[in-house]
Motif scaffolding. Structure first.
Motif, PDB file in Angstrom:
ATOM      1  N   ALA A   1     106.383   8.937 -15.116  1.00 23.91           N
ATOM      2  CA  ALA A   1     104.984   8.796 -14.356  1.00 23.91           C
ATOM      3  C   ALA A   1     104.618   7.514 -14.034  1.00 23.91           C
ATOM      4  CB  ALA A   1     104.322  10.052 -15.176  1.00 23.91           C
ATOM      5  N   LEU A   2     105.189   6.495 -14.621  1.00 25.50           N
ATOM      6  CA  LEU A   2     104.259   5.451 -14.085  1.00 25.50           C
ATOM      7  C   LEU A   2     105.340   4.705 -13.385  1.00 25.50           C
ATOM      8  CD1 LEU A   2     102.669   4.489 -17.637  1.00 25.50           C
ATOM      9  CD2 LEU A   2     101.317   5.631 -15.245  1.00 25.50           C
TER      10      LEU A   2
ATOM     11  N   CYS B   1      99.858   5.957 -11.278  1.00 23.57           N
ATOM     12  CA  CYS B   1     100.720   6.435 -10.956  1.00 23.57           C
ATOM     13  C   CYS B   1     101.267   7.850 -10.539  1.00 23.57           C
ATOM     14  CB  CYS B   1      99.577   7.880 -11.526  1.00 23.57           C
ATOM     15  SG  CYS B   1      99.804  10.129 -11.856  1.00 23.57           S
TER      16      CYS B   1
ATOM     17  N   GLN C   1      91.997   7.862 -18.022  1.00 21.04           N
ATOM     18  CA  GLN C   1      92.808   8.369 -16.983  1.00 21.04           C
ATOM     19  C   GLN C   1      93.358   7.493 -15.475  1.00 21.04           C
ATOM     20  OE1 GLN C   1      93.876  11.762 -19.082  1.00 21.04           O
ATOM     21  NE2 GLN C   1      94.669  12.043 -17.096  1.00 21.04           N
TER      22      GLN C   1
ATOM     23  N   GLY D   1      95.354   9.010 -12.564  1.00 21.18           N
ATOM     24  CA  GLY D   1      96.316   9.942 -12.346  1.00 21.18           C
ATOM     25  C   GLY D   1      96.190  11.035 -12.894  1.00 21.18           C
ATOM     26  N   GLU D   2      97.373  11.662 -12.976  1.00 25.29           N
ATOM     27  CA  GLU D   2      97.809  12.079 -13.761  1.00 25.29           C
ATOM     28  C   GLU D   2      98.591  11.297 -15.541  1.00 25.29           C
ATOM     29  OE1 GLU D   2     100.555  15.003 -11.960  1.00 25.29           O
ATOM     30  OE2 GLU D   2      99.494  16.015 -10.195  1.00 25.29           O
ATOM     31  N   VAL D   3      98.514  10.590 -16.016  1.00 25.32           N
ATOM     32  CA  VAL D   3      98.870   9.918 -16.610  1.00 25.32           C
ATOM     33  C   VAL D   3      97.929   9.838 -17.657  1.00 25.32           C
ATOM     34  CG1 VAL D   3      99.682   7.553 -17.158  1.00 25.32           C
ATOM     35  CG2 VAL D   3     100.892   8.942 -15.716  1.00 25.32           C
TER      36      VAL D   3
ATOM     37  N   SER E   1     100.029   4.312 -23.327  1.00 25.94           N
ATOM     38  CA  SER E   1     101.322   5.521 -22.815  1.00 25.94           C
ATOM     39  C   SER E   1     102.166   5.969 -23.745  1.00 25.94           C
ATOM     40  CB  SER E   1     101.915   4.803 -21.385  1.00 25.94           C
ATOM     41  OG  SER E   1     102.383   6.494 -21.500  1.00 25.94           O
TER      42      SER E   1
END
Length: 216
Positions: free
Chosen positions: A3-4, A23, A121, A123-125, A144
């Motif tokens: 995701a990253l 993200c 946050q 993005g979506e991470v 994370s």
């Protein structure tokens, strides 16, 4: 695909690891610890195709926070972190820059102070915030769990630990932050530190002379 995406950009004469965390699904990125050399940071953002959305600070020493005010103004970015225990370091940034021969810098007020168990946050991470005093009273780590990755600033290094001889440094507090807050996250967690190469908590727990299970 993870995701990253992460890129480390060494900045300033102190070779501080400014880290860009993006993200992958949104291309939004956070810039962790923009200490200086802002052109290098912006070039890396462009190379990644990243859209900077915020600045994250682990702590407010000059080599980590020196470029914050300028970058925030230039790219219109909110500043999140560190913990409010580092307010005196932020207020002292102009003196820090003079003392260490850095370009003149401005102070700033973070848009959001961070506390233990907060989340940020990108993005979506989602990154977990862990308050890790010792090197400075307001130091935080970004973690994370999904990516098994931590951004630890100057708390822990590959083979070493952060200094505690600066104002309001606290050696026992630093050791407790590492052993009680970071090591329990898991031996397989990789960390990116403020200076030098990455390591894992497991490797440091086994071999780091300052905090290992085998220290004398």
């Amino acid at each position: 695909m993870s995701a990253l995406s992460v890129a480390v950009v060494p900045v300033t004469a102190f070779a501080q690891n400014c880290t860009i965390v993006m993200c992958n699904s949104t291309r939004q990125a956070a810039i962790i610890d923009p200490g200086g050399d802002l052109n290098k940071i912006k070039q890396q953002l462009d190379k990644m195709g990243a859209s900077a959305s915020k600045i994250l600070l682990t702590h407010a020493h000059i080599d980590h926070a020196g470029g914050t005010a300028e970058l925030s103004k230039e790219l219109n970015l909110p500043i999140e972190g560190p913990h409010k225990g580092d307010l005196f370091w932020i207020e002292g940034l102009p003196q820090q820059s003079a003392m260490f021969g850095f370009p003149a810098v401005e102070t700033f007020t973070p848009d959001r102070w961070l506390d233990d168990h907060d989340q940020v946050q990108v993005g979506e991470v989602t990154l977990q915030v862990i308050h890790t005093p010792g090197h400075t009273p307001g130091h935080v780590v970004f973690y994370s769990a999904e990516n098994k990755l931590a951004f630890v600033g100057d708390v822990l290094f590959n083979g070493s630990i952060g200094r505690t001889d600066f104002p309001q440094g606290n050696h026992p507090e630093l050791i407790a932050s590492i052993r009680e807050k970071l090591f329990p996250l898991g031996d397989d967690i990789e960390f990116i530190c403020g200076h030098g190469p990455n390591s894992t908590f497991g490797h440091e727990r086994q071999t780091n002379p300052f905090v290992s299970d085998h220290r004398g």
